[in-house]
Write a protein that holds these residues in place. Structure first.
Motif: not given
Ligand SMILES: NC(=O)c1ccc[n+]([C@@H]2O[C@H](COP(=O)([O-])OP(=O)(O)OC[C@H]3O[C@@H](n4cnc5c(N)ncnc54)[C@H](OP(=O)(O)O)[C@@H]3O)[C@@H](O)[C@H]2O)c1
Length: 281
Positions: A20, A49, A108, A135, A157, A184, A187-188, A211, A227-228, A231, A234, A237
């Motif tokens: 996203y 997206y 939605q 979702s 989701q 999220g 939570a962004e 994280a 997770p988005k 990098h 990350r 990670e």
């Protein structure tokens, strides 16, 4: 990697990569390529997206066996209704360069989502979709769809993270055999998630990052996470969460971070509903 078996017997990874807000083109291609190289196998995109084609390009370039991948996309409100949704499924498959999806979600709970669901049931029965779900369906909408549909959703989701743990919604997903998936999971980064002192203390104790603790908490609670990050370090990670376990004190402390409300918007708010009506037009 850990896996969960959905209510139709399909196996889904507990952790995947979400795309996203990553622009179509080289950025999405690079993100998905990095994710696949470091070991992700679940990729979560959506018609809305606008980057399905780049996800598809990265998948094609990876050379990874299709059977080892788990690709999710979502039908947008503007494609709601049986005929439009059916056409949009073909379009998504074409953009992704795939002949089947592992999971398709109704994005939605607005518009003619029953029509969308019927199109998804047909595509599922025709073998174009290995699993179907929803979702942003809070318990009222989920119970309604589960009751009046032929094929029951396999996944839901919804926004789920340490500040909005969704106990009630997850209780009803479990009751109806629907797998919970978090969107999220950080939570962004709202509410200072990555520098939260409780998460930091748990992270320090285990030699991990905030994280990783935030993701581990959800996975141990039986929630799939996607997770988005843009990098590579990350991205790596966020996948490295299967070599430690939270203890009861950790889980209790993180449990107390729950604020019990969305960090974004709630689907039952009139303003939110009106916003989504705007997207439908
Ligand atoms: N169904 C729905 O309605 C819905 C709604 C929202 C999201 N989703 C799905 O859920 C996925 C994840 O949610 P999201 O993208 O909204 O947000 P998120 O994963 O909660 O957070 C992403 C943010 O966290 C940062 N970040 C990631 N890993 C990090 C790390 N290890 N350390 C520090 N910062 C880190 C990212 O920055 P960088 O990118 O700069 O690293 C980005 O700003 C989406 O990509 C999408 O697939 C679905």
């Amino acid at each position: 990697m850990e896996y969960v078996t959905l209510n139709n017997g399909v196996t889904m990874p507990m952790l995947g990569y979400g795309v996203y807000q990553i622009p179509d083109g080289p950025q999405t291609e690079r993100g998905v390529r990095d994710a696949l190289e470091v070991g992700y196998r679940l990729i979560d995109t959506a018609q809305a997206y606008g980057n399905e084609a780049s996800v598809g390009a990265a998948i094609a370039a990876s050379g990874i066996d299709r059977a080892d991948l788990f690709v999710t996309t979502k039908v947008w409100i503007a494609n709601a209704g049986e005929a439009k949704a059916a056409q949009s499924i073909d379009e998504s498959l074409a953009k992704l360069g795939l002949d089947y999806l592992d999971l398709l979600l109704v994005h939605q709970p607005f518009g003619d989502y029953y029509g969308t669901w019927r199109a998804m049931e047909h595509a599922y029965q025709a073998g174009q979709l290995r699993a179907i779900g929803v979702s942003n369906f809070y318990p009222d909408r989920l119970i309604d769809l589960v009751t009046f549909s032929e094929v029951k959703p396999m996944v839901n989701q919804v926004e789920t993270h340490v500040f909005f743990q969704q106990a009630k919604a997850r209780e009803y997903m479990a009751k109806y055999g629907v797998q919970a998936e978090s969107w999220g999971p950080f939570a962004e980064s709202r509410n200072g998630l990555f520098t939260n002192p409780v998460l930091q203390a748990v992270a320090d104790k285990h030699g991990k990052t905030t994280a990783q603790v935030a993701l581990r908490f959800l996975i141990e609670g039986g929630v799939v996470v996607i997770p988005k990050s843009t990098h590579r370090e990350r991205i790596a990670e966020n996948l490295d969460v299967f070599d430690f376990a939270l203890d009861a004190d950790d889980t209790a402390a993180i449990g107390r971070l729950d604020l019990g409300k969305s960090q974004f918007f709630h689907h039952a708010d009139p303003e939110t509903a009106e916003m989504f009506m705007g997207f439908a037009r």
